[in-house]
Design a protein around this motif. Structure first.
Motif, PDB file in Angstrom:
ATOM      1  N   ARG A 117      82.037  83.134 100.844  1.00  0.00           N
ATOM      2  CA  ARG A 117      82.739  81.883 100.538  1.00  0.00           C
ATOM      3  C   ARG A 117      83.339  82.016  99.147  1.00  0.00           C
ATOM      4  O   ARG A 117      82.617  82.206  98.170  1.00  0.00           O
ATOM      5  CB  ARG A 117      81.783  80.696 100.622  1.00  0.00           C
ATOM      6  CG  ARG A 117      81.219  80.486 102.019  1.00  0.00           C
ATOM      7  CD  ARG A 117      80.172  79.415 102.033  1.00  0.00           C
ATOM      8  NE  ARG A 117      80.749  78.102 101.829  1.00  0.00           N
ATOM      9  CZ  ARG A 117      81.111  77.301 102.829  1.00  0.00           C
ATOM     10  NH1 ARG A 117      80.938  77.675 104.076  1.00  0.00           N
ATOM     11  NH2 ARG A 117      81.621  76.124 102.571  1.00  0.00           N
ATOM     12  N   LEU A 118      84.658  81.947  99.102  1.00  0.00           N
ATOM     13  CA  LEU A 118      85.383  82.106  97.842  1.00  0.00           C
ATOM     14  C   LEU A 118      86.177  80.837  97.568  1.00  0.00           C
ATOM     15  O   LEU A 118      86.925  80.380  98.432  1.00  0.00           O
ATOM     16  CB  LEU A 118      86.367  83.253  97.968  1.00  0.00           C
ATOM     17  CG  LEU A 118      85.914  84.646  97.552  1.00  0.00           C
ATOM     18  CD1 LEU A 118      86.921  85.671  98.026  1.00  0.00           C
ATOM     19  CD2 LEU A 118      85.739  84.737  96.042  1.00  0.00           C
ATOM     20  N   VAL A 119      85.994  80.262  96.394  1.00  0.00           N
ATOM     21  CA  VAL A 119      86.680  79.013  96.073  1.00  0.00           C
ATOM     22  C   VAL A 119      87.391  79.164  94.738  1.00  0.00           C
ATOM     23  O   VAL A 119      86.876  79.785  93.805  1.00  0.00           O
ATOM     24  CB  VAL A 119      85.684  77.834  96.003  1.00  0.00           C
ATOM     25  CG1 VAL A 119      86.416  76.524  95.747  1.00  0.00           C
ATOM     26  CG2 VAL A 119      84.869  77.740  97.277  1.00  0.00           C
ATOM     27  N   ILE A 120      88.573  78.596  94.671  1.00  0.00           N
ATOM     28  CA  ILE A 120      89.335  78.670  93.437  1.00  0.00           C
ATOM     29  C   ILE A 120      89.679  77.257  92.964  1.00  0.00           C
ATOM     30  O   ILE A 120      90.052  76.399  93.757  1.00  0.00           O
ATOM     31  CB  ILE A 120      90.557  79.594  93.633  1.00  0.00           C
ATOM     32  CG1 ILE A 120      91.198  79.950  92.312  1.00  0.00           C
ATOM     33  CG2 ILE A 120      91.586  79.033  94.568  1.00  0.00           C
ATOM     34  CD1 ILE A 120      91.862  81.302  92.362  1.00  0.00           C
ATOM     35  N   ALA A 155      93.680  75.807  89.705  1.00  0.00           N
ATOM     36  CA  ALA A 155      94.966  76.435  90.014  1.00  0.00           C
ATOM     37  C   ALA A 155      95.897  75.373  90.584  1.00  0.00           C
ATOM     38  O   ALA A 155      97.092  75.363  90.313  1.00  0.00           O
ATOM     39  CB  ALA A 155      94.782  77.567  91.026  1.00  0.00           C
ATOM     40  N   THR A 156      95.300  74.489  91.387  1.00  0.00           N
ATOM     41  CA  THR A 156      96.047  73.394  92.001  1.00  0.00           C
ATOM     42  C   THR A 156      95.226  72.112  91.792  1.00  0.00           C
ATOM     43  O   THR A 156      94.100  72.182  91.298  1.00  0.00           O
ATOM     44  CB  THR A 156      96.231  73.648  93.513  1.00  0.00           C
ATOM     45  OG1 THR A 156      94.957  73.998  94.059  1.00  0.00           O
ATOM     46  CG2 THR A 156      97.199  74.792  93.766  1.00  0.00           C
ATOM     47  N   ALA A 157      95.777  70.978  92.207  1.00  0.00           N
ATOM     48  CA  ALA A 157      95.109  69.700  91.953  1.00  0.00           C
ATOM     49  C   ALA A 157      93.697  69.655  92.539  1.00  0.00           C
ATOM     50  O   ALA A 157      92.785  69.093  91.949  1.00  0.00           O
ATOM     51  CB  ALA A 157      95.945  68.558  92.518  1.00  0.00           C
ATOM     52  N   LEU A 158      93.521  70.276  93.723  1.00  0.00           N
ATOM     53  CA  LEU A 158      92.211  70.274  94.374  1.00  0.00           C
ATOM     54  C   LEU A 158      91.715  71.706  94.525  1.00  0.00           C
ATOM     55  O   LEU A 158      92.512  72.607  94.780  1.00  0.00           O
ATOM     56  CB  LEU A 158      92.323  69.640  95.766  1.00  0.00           C
ATOM     57  CG  LEU A 158      92.780  68.180  95.827  1.00  0.00           C
ATOM     58  CD1 LEU A 158      93.186  67.808  97.244  1.00  0.00           C
ATOM     59  CD2 LEU A 158      91.675  67.256  95.332  1.00  0.00           C
ATOM     60  N   PRO A 159      90.416  71.910  94.398  1.00  0.00           N
ATOM     61  CA  PRO A 159      89.889  73.265  94.628  1.00  0.00           C
ATOM     62  C   PRO A 159      90.010  73.618  96.107  1.00  0.00           C
ATOM     63  O   PRO A 159      89.980  72.738  96.952  1.00  0.00           O
ATOM     64  CB  PRO A 159      88.423  73.145  94.207  1.00  0.00           C
ATOM     65  CG  PRO A 159      88.084  71.701  94.328  1.00  0.00           C
ATOM     66  CD  PRO A 159      89.352  70.940  94.100  1.00  0.00           C
ATOM     67  N   PHE A 160      90.159  74.877  96.424  1.00  0.00           N
ATOM     68  CA  PHE A 160      90.287  75.258  97.833  1.00  0.00           C
ATOM     69  C   PHE A 160      89.653  76.611  98.096  1.00  0.00           C
ATOM     70  O   PHE A 160      89.470  77.417  97.186  1.00  0.00           O
ATOM     71  CB  PHE A 160      91.763  75.262  98.263  1.00  0.00           C
ATOM     72  CG  PHE A 160      92.602  76.287  97.553  1.00  0.00           C
ATOM     73  CD1 PHE A 160      92.831  77.529  98.119  1.00  0.00           C
ATOM     74  CD2 PHE A 160      93.152  76.008  96.301  1.00  0.00           C
ATOM     75  CE1 PHE A 160      93.601  78.481  97.457  1.00  0.00           C
ATOM     76  CE2 PHE A 160      93.918  76.954  95.639  1.00  0.00           C
ATOM     77  CZ  PHE A 160      94.143  78.199  96.220  1.00  0.00           C
TER      78      PHE A 160
END
Lengths: 153, 313
Positions: free
Chosen positions: B213-216, B219-224
Protein backbone atom coordinates in the motif's frame (compact mmCIF):
# COMPACT_ATOMS: atom_id res chain seq x y z
CA UNK A 1 -16.69 34.76 31.27
CA UNK A 2 -14.63 33.85 34.33
CA UNK A 3 -12.18 30.99 34.37
CA UNK A 4 -10.07 29.67 37.21
CA UNK A 5 -6.52 28.57 36.52
CA UNK A 6 -3.33 28.08 38.46
CA UNK A 7 -0.49 30.20 37.09
CA UNK A 8 2.95 29.41 38.48
CA UNK A 9 1.32 27.62 41.38
CA UNK A 10 -1.04 30.44 42.30
CA UNK A 11 -4.77 30.30 41.82
CA UNK A 12 -5.98 32.96 39.39
CA UNK A 13 -9.46 33.92 38.30
CA UNK A 14 -9.34 35.41 34.83
CA UNK A 15 -11.97 37.30 32.95
CA UNK A 16 -11.86 36.23 29.30
CA UNK A 17 -13.86 36.45 26.08
CA UNK A 18 -14.52 33.14 24.25
CA UNK A 19 -12.24 34.25 21.40
CA UNK A 20 -9.36 35.47 23.56
CA UNK A 21 -6.06 33.77 22.82
CA UNK A 22 -4.12 32.59 25.88
CA UNK A 23 -0.97 34.45 24.81
CA UNK A 24 -2.81 37.80 24.95
CA UNK A 25 -4.52 37.01 28.24
CA UNK A 26 -1.25 36.07 29.93
CA UNK A 27 0.48 39.23 28.72
CA UNK A 28 -2.52 41.32 29.78
CA UNK A 29 -2.23 39.77 33.25
CA UNK A 30 1.39 40.89 33.43
CA UNK A 31 3.21 37.72 32.44
CA UNK A 32 5.38 39.58 29.94
CA UNK A 33 7.87 36.72 29.79
CA UNK A 34 5.40 35.13 27.38
CA UNK A 35 6.58 36.64 24.09
CA UNK A 36 4.62 37.26 20.95
CA UNK A 37 6.48 36.23 17.82
CA UNK A 38 4.93 34.74 14.71
CA UNK A 39 1.50 34.23 16.27
CA UNK A 40 0.93 31.11 14.23
CA UNK A 41 2.66 28.34 16.11
CA UNK A 42 5.98 28.38 14.32
CA UNK A 43 8.51 30.38 16.35
CA UNK A 44 7.94 29.15 19.91
CA UNK A 45 8.48 32.54 21.58
CA UNK A 46 5.09 32.18 23.30
CA UNK A 47 5.71 28.67 24.66
CA UNK A 48 4.32 28.03 28.14
CA UNK A 49 3.76 24.82 30.08
CA UNK A 50 0.18 23.64 30.22
CA UNK A 51 -0.07 20.85 32.80
CA UNK A 52 3.68 20.43 32.41
CA UNK A 53 3.67 20.11 28.60
CA UNK A 54 5.27 22.71 26.34
CA UNK A 55 2.63 24.31 24.12
CA UNK A 56 2.30 27.41 21.94
CA UNK A 57 0.09 29.84 23.88
CA UNK A 58 -0.75 31.62 20.60
CA UNK A 59 -2.61 28.51 19.43
CA UNK A 60 -4.75 28.07 22.54
CA UNK A 61 -8.03 29.79 23.21
CA UNK A 62 -7.88 31.08 26.77
CA UNK A 63 -11.14 29.37 27.80
CA UNK A 64 -9.42 26.04 27.40
CA UNK A 65 -7.08 26.92 30.27
CA UNK A 66 -9.97 26.63 32.74
CA UNK A 67 -8.97 24.28 35.53
CA UNK A 68 -5.47 23.80 34.12
CA UNK A 69 -1.98 24.44 35.49
CA UNK A 70 0.06 27.05 33.64
CA UNK A 71 3.78 27.71 34.05
CA UNK A 72 5.39 30.77 32.52
CA UNK A 73 9.04 31.78 32.75
CA UNK A 74 8.10 33.94 35.76
CA UNK A 75 7.49 30.67 37.61
CA UNK A 76 11.05 29.46 37.11
CA UNK A 77 13.56 30.38 39.81
CA UNK A 78 14.18 33.81 41.36
CA UNK A 79 17.02 36.32 40.85
CA UNK A 80 18.56 35.04 44.11
CA UNK A 81 17.93 31.37 43.41
CA UNK A 82 17.79 30.79 39.67
CA UNK A 83 16.64 27.47 38.26
CA UNK A 84 19.59 25.33 37.05
CA UNK A 85 18.49 25.99 33.45
CA UNK A 86 18.70 29.73 34.03
CA UNK A 87 22.24 29.39 35.35
CA UNK A 88 23.43 27.07 32.59
CA UNK A 89 21.86 29.15 29.80
CA UNK A 90 23.87 32.14 31.07
CA UNK A 91 27.05 30.12 31.64
CA UNK A 92 26.93 28.52 28.20
CA UNK A 93 26.27 31.82 26.45
CA UNK A 94 22.97 30.48 25.16
CA UNK A 95 21.32 33.88 25.53
CA UNK A 96 21.87 36.87 23.33
CA UNK A 97 18.86 39.08 22.61
CA UNK A 98 16.77 36.91 24.93
CA UNK A 99 13.52 36.96 22.99
CA UNK A 100 13.38 33.21 22.39
CA UNK A 101 14.83 32.37 25.81
CA UNK A 102 11.64 32.01 27.91
CA UNK A 103 10.09 29.65 25.36
CA UNK A 104 13.25 27.64 24.83
CA UNK A 105 13.87 27.34 28.59
CA UNK A 106 10.32 26.15 29.23
CA UNK A 107 10.60 23.57 26.45
CA UNK A 108 13.81 22.42 28.14
CA UNK A 109 12.10 22.29 31.53
CA UNK A 110 9.27 20.14 30.17
CA UNK A 111 11.90 17.74 28.83
CA UNK A 112 13.94 17.56 32.05
CA UNK A 113 10.78 17.03 34.11
CA UNK A 114 9.90 14.06 31.93
CA UNK A 115 13.39 12.76 31.15
CA UNK A 116 15.90 14.03 33.77
CA UNK A 117 18.93 12.75 31.85
CA UNK A 118 18.17 13.14 28.16
CA UNK A 119 20.42 12.33 25.24
CA UNK A 120 21.56 15.13 22.97
CA UNK A 121 19.05 13.95 20.35
CA UNK A 122 16.24 14.20 22.89
CA UNK A 123 17.33 17.74 23.82
CA UNK A 124 17.37 18.76 20.17
CA UNK A 125 13.91 17.34 19.65
CA UNK A 126 12.54 19.11 22.73
CA UNK A 127 13.86 22.43 21.41
CA UNK A 128 12.67 21.88 17.84
CA UNK A 129 9.76 24.28 18.28
CA UNK A 130 11.84 27.24 19.44
CA UNK A 131 13.49 29.37 16.82
CA UNK A 132 16.57 31.36 17.85
CA UNK A 133 18.11 33.87 15.46
CA UNK A 134 21.07 34.97 17.62
CA UNK A 135 23.19 32.31 19.24
CA UNK A 136 22.02 29.29 17.30
CA UNK A 137 21.27 26.05 19.01
CA UNK A 138 24.57 24.44 19.98
CA UNK A 139 24.93 26.50 23.15
CA UNK A 140 21.30 25.95 24.11
CA UNK A 141 21.76 22.20 23.78
CA UNK A 142 24.95 22.40 25.88
CA UNK A 143 23.07 24.43 28.49
CA UNK A 144 20.25 21.90 28.79
CA UNK A 145 22.69 19.00 29.07
CA UNK A 146 24.65 20.93 31.74
CA UNK A 147 21.42 21.58 33.66
CA UNK A 148 20.60 17.90 33.54
CA UNK A 149 24.01 17.14 35.08
CA UNK A 150 23.33 19.66 37.89
CA UNK A 151 19.93 18.10 38.53
CA UNK A 152 21.62 14.70 38.72
CA UNK A 153 23.71 15.73 41.69
CA UNK B 1 -4.53 41.88 12.40
CA UNK B 2 -7.95 40.37 11.81
CA UNK B 3 -9.90 39.39 14.88
CA UNK B 4 -10.04 35.72 15.80
CA UNK B 5 -13.56 34.26 15.42
CA UNK B 6 -15.29 37.67 15.55
CA UNK B 7 -18.84 36.24 15.88
CA UNK B 8 -18.02 33.80 18.66
CA UNK B 9 -20.36 34.12 21.64
CA UNK B 10 -20.81 30.59 22.99
CA UNK B 11 -18.45 28.15 24.64
CA UNK B 12 -19.55 24.72 25.82
CA UNK B 13 -17.67 22.00 27.61
CA UNK B 14 -19.92 18.96 27.42
CA UNK B 15 -19.19 15.89 29.53
CA UNK B 16 -20.58 13.28 27.21
CA UNK B 17 -20.50 12.61 23.48
CA UNK B 18 -24.32 12.50 23.46
CA UNK B 19 -24.54 16.01 24.92
CA UNK B 20 -21.90 17.23 22.50
CA UNK B 21 -23.93 15.93 19.55
CA UNK B 22 -27.14 17.52 20.84
CA UNK B 23 -25.33 20.84 21.19
CA UNK B 24 -23.84 20.50 17.71
CA UNK B 25 -27.26 19.65 16.24
CA UNK B 26 -28.82 22.73 17.79
CA UNK B 27 -25.99 24.83 16.39
CA UNK B 28 -27.09 24.14 12.81
CA UNK B 29 -23.51 24.25 11.64
CA UNK B 30 -22.56 27.43 13.46
CA UNK B 31 -21.14 25.55 16.44
CA UNK B 32 -17.97 23.59 15.81
CA UNK B 33 -15.95 21.06 17.84
CA UNK B 34 -12.81 22.37 19.55
CA UNK B 35 -10.13 19.71 20.04
CA UNK B 36 -6.49 20.84 19.95
CA UNK B 37 -7.75 24.18 18.69
CA UNK B 38 -4.56 24.99 16.79
CA UNK B 39 -6.44 26.02 13.65
CA UNK B 40 -9.43 27.56 15.44
CA UNK B 41 -7.12 29.87 17.41
CA UNK B 42 -6.02 31.27 14.04
CA UNK B 43 -9.44 31.26 12.38
CA UNK B 44 -11.09 34.51 11.35
CA UNK B 45 -14.29 32.75 10.24
CA UNK B 46 -17.44 34.82 10.72
CA UNK B 47 -19.66 31.75 10.48
CA UNK B 48 -18.65 30.20 13.78
CA UNK B 49 -20.72 31.38 16.75
CA UNK B 50 -20.07 28.58 19.23
CA UNK B 51 -17.32 26.20 20.29
CA UNK B 52 -17.70 22.75 21.79
CA UNK B 53 -14.63 21.93 23.79
CA UNK B 54 -14.06 18.17 23.59
CA UNK B 55 -11.61 18.11 26.53
CA UNK B 56 -14.03 16.43 28.96
CA UNK B 57 -15.32 13.70 26.63
CA UNK B 58 -12.62 11.23 27.73
CA UNK B 59 -11.59 10.69 24.12
CA UNK B 60 -7.88 11.00 24.83
CA UNK B 61 -6.80 7.38 24.87
CA UNK B 62 -4.89 4.71 23.01
CA UNK B 63 -6.24 1.21 23.67
CA UNK B 64 -4.74 -1.98 22.45
CA UNK B 65 -6.83 -5.03 21.70
CA UNK B 66 -5.96 -8.32 20.07
CA UNK B 67 -6.46 -7.22 16.50
CA UNK B 68 -6.30 -3.45 16.58
CA UNK B 69 -5.30 -0.23 18.25
CA UNK B 70 -8.11 2.17 19.04
CA UNK B 71 -7.10 5.81 19.21
CA UNK B 72 -9.46 8.36 20.74
CA UNK B 73 -10.14 11.50 18.72
CA UNK B 74 -8.48 13.85 21.19
CA UNK B 75 -5.26 11.86 21.63
CA UNK B 76 -2.43 14.21 20.63
CA UNK B 77 0.48 13.55 18.28
CA UNK B 78 2.87 13.29 21.21
CA UNK B 79 0.73 10.47 22.66
CA UNK B 80 1.19 8.53 19.42
CA UNK B 81 4.92 9.27 19.31
CA UNK B 82 5.64 7.59 22.63
CA UNK B 83 3.21 4.69 22.62
CA UNK B 84 4.83 1.27 22.32
CA UNK B 85 1.87 -0.38 20.56
CA UNK B 86 1.67 2.45 18.03
CA UNK B 87 5.38 2.09 17.39
CA UNK B 88 4.91 -1.59 16.54
CA UNK B 89 2.39 -0.97 13.77
CA UNK B 90 3.98 -1.66 10.38
CA UNK B 91 7.53 -0.74 11.31
CA UNK B 92 6.43 2.45 13.07
CA UNK B 93 4.75 4.13 10.11
CA UNK B 94 2.04 5.73 12.25
CA UNK B 95 4.53 6.89 14.84
CA UNK B 96 6.66 8.47 12.09
CA UNK B 97 3.64 10.26 10.61
CA UNK B 98 2.68 11.66 14.02
CA UNK B 99 6.24 12.80 14.53
CA UNK B 100 6.16 14.62 11.18
CA UNK B 101 3.51 17.02 12.51
CA UNK B 102 4.96 20.43 13.41
CA UNK B 103 7.32 20.70 16.38
CA UNK B 104 7.17 19.55 20.00
CA UNK B 105 4.85 22.34 21.28
CA UNK B 106 2.40 21.72 18.42
CA UNK B 107 2.62 17.92 18.74
CA UNK B 108 1.44 18.45 22.32
CA UNK B 109 -1.70 20.16 21.00
CA UNK B 110 -2.65 18.73 17.61
CA UNK B 111 -5.17 15.90 17.98
CA UNK B 112 -5.80 12.85 15.83
CA UNK B 113 -9.42 13.87 15.17
CA UNK B 114 -8.50 17.45 14.36
CA UNK B 115 -5.70 16.46 12.03
CA UNK B 116 -7.85 14.12 9.95
CA UNK B 117 -10.97 16.32 9.84
CA UNK B 118 -9.08 19.49 8.94
CA UNK B 119 -7.09 17.54 6.32
CA UNK B 120 -4.67 20.21 5.31
CA UNK B 121 -2.76 19.79 2.08
CA UNK B 122 0.39 18.92 4.03
CA UNK B 123 -1.25 16.71 6.72
CA UNK B 124 0.73 13.58 7.45
CA UNK B 125 -1.58 11.40 9.52
CA UNK B 126 -4.17 10.86 6.76
CA UNK B 127 -1.39 9.54 4.51
CA UNK B 128 -0.36 6.93 7.08
CA UNK B 129 -3.97 6.00 7.94
CA UNK B 130 -4.71 5.31 4.27
CA UNK B 131 -1.63 3.12 4.02
CA UNK B 132 -2.69 1.24 7.15
CA UNK B 133 -6.30 0.76 6.01
CA UNK B 134 -7.60 2.37 9.20
CA UNK B 135 -11.25 2.79 10.13
CA UNK B 136 -12.78 6.07 11.28
CA UNK B 137 -15.59 5.97 13.84
CA UNK B 138 -18.14 8.74 13.73
CA UNK B 139 -21.07 9.58 15.96
CA UNK B 140 -23.98 11.81 15.00
CA UNK B 141 -27.59 12.44 15.91
CA UNK B 142 -28.72 9.37 13.98
CA UNK B 143 -26.23 7.07 15.68
CA UNK B 144 -22.77 5.67 15.06
CA UNK B 145 -21.08 4.69 11.85
CA UNK B 146 -17.66 3.43 10.83
CA UNK B 147 -16.07 4.18 7.51
CA UNK B 148 -12.78 3.21 5.94
CA UNK B 149 -9.98 5.74 5.69
CA UNK B 150 -10.32 5.37 1.90
CA UNK B 151 -13.94 6.57 2.06
CA UNK B 152 -13.17 9.22 4.66
CA UNK B 153 -10.43 10.83 2.57
CA UNK B 154 -12.09 10.38 -0.85
CA UNK B 155 -13.40 13.92 -0.55
CA UNK B 156 -12.57 16.52 2.06
CA UNK B 157 -13.99 15.32 5.41
CA UNK B 158 -15.44 18.75 6.14
CA UNK B 159 -17.62 18.28 3.06
CA UNK B 160 -19.03 14.87 3.85
CA UNK B 161 -19.28 15.03 7.65
CA UNK B 162 -22.64 16.36 8.80
CA UNK B 163 -22.54 19.36 11.12
CA UNK B 164 -23.89 17.22 13.98
CA UNK B 165 -21.25 14.53 13.53
CA UNK B 166 -18.15 14.00 15.56
CA UNK B 167 -15.18 11.77 14.82
CA UNK B 168 -14.76 9.78 18.03
CA UNK B 169 -12.11 7.19 17.25
CA UNK B 170 -9.61 5.89 14.74
CA UNK B 171 -9.04 2.14 14.60
CA UNK B 172 -5.76 0.89 13.20
CA UNK B 173 -5.40 -2.83 12.49
CA UNK B 174 -2.35 -4.45 14.01
CA UNK B 175 0.15 -5.81 11.55
CA UNK B 176 2.09 -9.05 11.47
CA UNK B 177 5.83 -9.24 12.02
CA UNK B 178 6.44 -9.72 8.30
CA UNK B 179 4.82 -6.35 7.68
CA UNK B 180 7.01 -3.29 7.36
CA UNK B 181 6.28 0.33 6.73
CA UNK B 182 7.80 3.74 6.28
CA UNK B 183 6.62 7.31 6.28
CA UNK B 184 8.71 10.05 4.70
CA UNK B 185 8.00 13.74 4.95
CA UNK B 186 9.85 15.92 2.50
CA UNK B 187 10.21 19.52 3.73
CA UNK B 188 12.84 22.22 3.96
CA UNK B 189 13.34 21.61 7.66
CA UNK B 190 12.07 18.76 9.78
CA UNK B 191 9.47 21.03 11.41
CA UNK B 192 8.44 22.67 8.12
CA UNK B 193 5.32 22.10 6.05
CA UNK B 194 5.56 19.09 3.76
CA UNK B 195 6.26 19.48 0.07
CA UNK B 196 5.47 15.78 -0.19
CA UNK B 197 4.48 12.95 2.13
CA UNK B 198 4.87 9.30 1.26
CA UNK B 199 3.76 6.23 3.20
CA UNK B 200 4.43 2.62 2.31
CA UNK B 201 3.19 -0.51 4.04
CA UNK B 202 4.05 -3.96 2.70
CA UNK B 203 4.43 -7.58 3.67
CA UNK B 204 7.63 -9.41 2.99
CA UNK B 205 7.44 -13.05 2.01
CA UNK B 206 10.68 -14.52 0.83
CA UNK B 207 12.09 -12.24 -1.85
CA UNK B 208 8.77 -10.69 -2.83
CA UNK B 209 6.43 -7.92 -1.60
CA UNK B 210 2.77 -8.55 -0.93
CA UNK B 211 -0.20 -6.38 -0.03
CA UNK B 212 1.74 -3.25 -0.87
CA UNK B 213 0.00 0.00 0.00
CA UNK B 214 1.60 3.20 -1.23
CA UNK B 215 0.10 6.59 -0.46
CA UNK B 216 1.22 10.02 -1.51
CA UNK B 217 0.22 13.29 0.17
CA UNK B 218 0.92 17.01 -0.27
CA UNK B 219 1.08 16.51 -4.03
CA UNK B 220 -2.61 17.15 -4.59
CA UNK B 221 -5.46 18.43 -2.41
CA UNK B 222 -6.24 14.91 -1.15
CA UNK B 223 -3.84 12.06 -0.42
CA UNK B 224 -4.20 9.10 -2.78
CA UNK B 225 -3.00 5.55 -3.30
CA UNK B 226 -0.59 4.70 -6.10
CA UNK B 227 -2.47 1.59 -7.18
CA UNK B 228 -0.55 1.02 -10.40
CA UNK B 229 2.74 1.06 -8.55
CA UNK B 230 1.27 -1.26 -5.90
CA UNK B 231 0.25 -3.70 -8.66
CA UNK B 232 3.71 -3.52 -10.18
CA UNK B 233 5.27 -4.53 -6.87
CA UNK B 234 2.74 -7.20 -5.93
CA UNK B 235 4.30 -10.65 -5.61
CA UNK B 236 7.41 -9.52 -7.48
CA UNK B 237 10.97 -9.99 -6.25
CA UNK B 238 12.21 -6.62 -5.06
CA UNK B 239 15.14 -6.04 -7.42
CA UNK B 240 16.95 -2.76 -8.12
CA UNK B 241 15.33 -2.60 -11.56
CA UNK B 242 11.85 -3.06 -10.07
CA UNK B 243 12.54 -0.18 -7.68
CA UNK B 244 13.61 1.99 -10.61
CA UNK B 245 10.40 1.09 -12.42
CA UNK B 246 8.36 2.04 -9.35
CA UNK B 247 10.20 5.34 -9.22
CA UNK B 248 9.60 6.29 -12.85
CA UNK B 249 6.01 5.06 -12.80
CA UNK B 250 5.30 7.26 -9.76
CA UNK B 251 6.73 10.31 -11.52
CA UNK B 252 4.46 9.57 -14.47
CA UNK B 253 1.29 9.08 -12.42
CA UNK B 254 1.54 11.97 -9.99
CA UNK B 255 0.09 15.23 -11.25
CA UNK B 256 1.12 17.59 -8.48
CA UNK B 257 -0.07 21.12 -7.89
CA UNK B 258 2.20 24.15 -7.71
CA UNK B 259 2.53 26.22 -4.57
CA UNK B 260 5.11 28.53 -3.07
CA UNK B 261 7.09 25.55 -1.77
CA UNK B 262 7.65 23.59 -4.96
CA UNK B 263 6.61 23.48 -8.61
CA UNK B 264 4.92 20.43 -10.16
CA UNK B 265 7.97 19.23 -12.11
CA UNK B 266 10.11 19.19 -9.00
CA UNK B 267 7.41 17.43 -6.98
CA UNK B 268 7.02 14.75 -9.68
CA UNK B 269 10.69 13.93 -9.67
CA UNK B 270 10.99 13.94 -5.90
CA UNK B 271 7.84 11.80 -5.57
CA UNK B 272 9.52 9.02 -7.54
CA UNK B 273 12.63 9.18 -5.37
CA UNK B 274 10.64 9.17 -2.14
CA UNK B 275 8.48 6.25 -3.21
CA UNK B 276 11.60 4.24 -3.96
CA UNK B 277 13.07 5.12 -0.56
CA UNK B 278 9.83 4.37 1.25
CA UNK B 279 9.63 0.91 -0.33
CA UNK B 280 13.24 0.21 0.61
CA UNK B 281 12.75 1.36 4.19
CA UNK B 282 9.51 -0.56 4.59
CA UNK B 283 11.21 -3.67 3.23
CA UNK B 284 14.17 -3.28 5.59
CA UNK B 285 11.88 -2.88 8.59
CA UNK B 286 9.87 -5.95 7.65
CA UNK B 287 13.12 -7.89 7.56
CA UNK B 288 14.10 -6.72 11.01
CA UNK B 289 10.85 -7.79 12.59
CA UNK B 290 11.01 -11.08 10.72
CA UNK B 291 14.44 -11.75 12.15
CA UNK B 292 13.11 -11.31 15.69
CA UNK B 293 10.05 -13.47 15.30
CA UNK B 294 10.66 -15.51 12.19
CA UNK B 295 8.63 -18.67 11.66
CA UNK B 296 5.61 -17.45 13.58
CA UNK B 297 2.19 -17.41 12.09
CA UNK B 298 1.40 -14.20 10.29
CA UNK B 299 -1.91 -13.59 11.96
CA UNK B 300 -1.80 -12.23 15.48
CA UNK B 301 -3.17 -14.69 18.00
CA UNK B 302 -3.98 -14.36 21.65
CA UNK B 303 -1.09 -16.53 22.72
CA UNK B 304 1.44 -14.68 20.63
CA UNK B 305 4.08 -12.97 22.66
CA UNK B 306 4.66 -9.34 22.00
CA UNK B 307 7.91 -8.29 20.45
CA UNK B 308 10.01 -6.81 23.20
CA UNK B 309 12.68 -4.94 21.35
CA UNK B 310 13.60 -1.37 22.17
CA UNK B 311 12.63 1.11 24.85
CA UNK B 312 12.56 -1.34 27.72
CA UNK B 313 16.22 -1.30 28.71
Amino acid sequence: MKITTAINGQKKVLSVEPNDVLLDVLRREGYKGVKEGCRKGTCGACVILLNGKAVNSCLILAVRAAGQQITTIEGLGTPDAPHPLQRTFVDAGAIQCGYCTPGAMLSAKALLDEIPHPSEAQVREALDGNLCRCTGYVKQVQAVLAASRILKR
Amino acid sequence: MQQILPKLTEYFRPRSVATAITLLSKGKGRRVPLAGGTSLALSTSRKITGLLDLSDLKLRYIKESQRSIRIGATAVMKDLCKHAAVDRVAGGVLQQAAHAVGATPTRNLVTVGGNIVQLFFWSSLPVALLALDATIRIQGKSGRRSISAAAFFRSHPKRHLAFHELVTEVVVPKTSSSCGGAFIKFARTHTGYAMLNVACVLERRGRACHNVRLVIGAATALPFRLRKVEDLLENAPLTPSLLEQAKSMTAQIVKPVADMRADPEYRKEVAGVLVKRAIQEAWARAAQTQAVSGGRKRRPTASRKRKSSGGTA
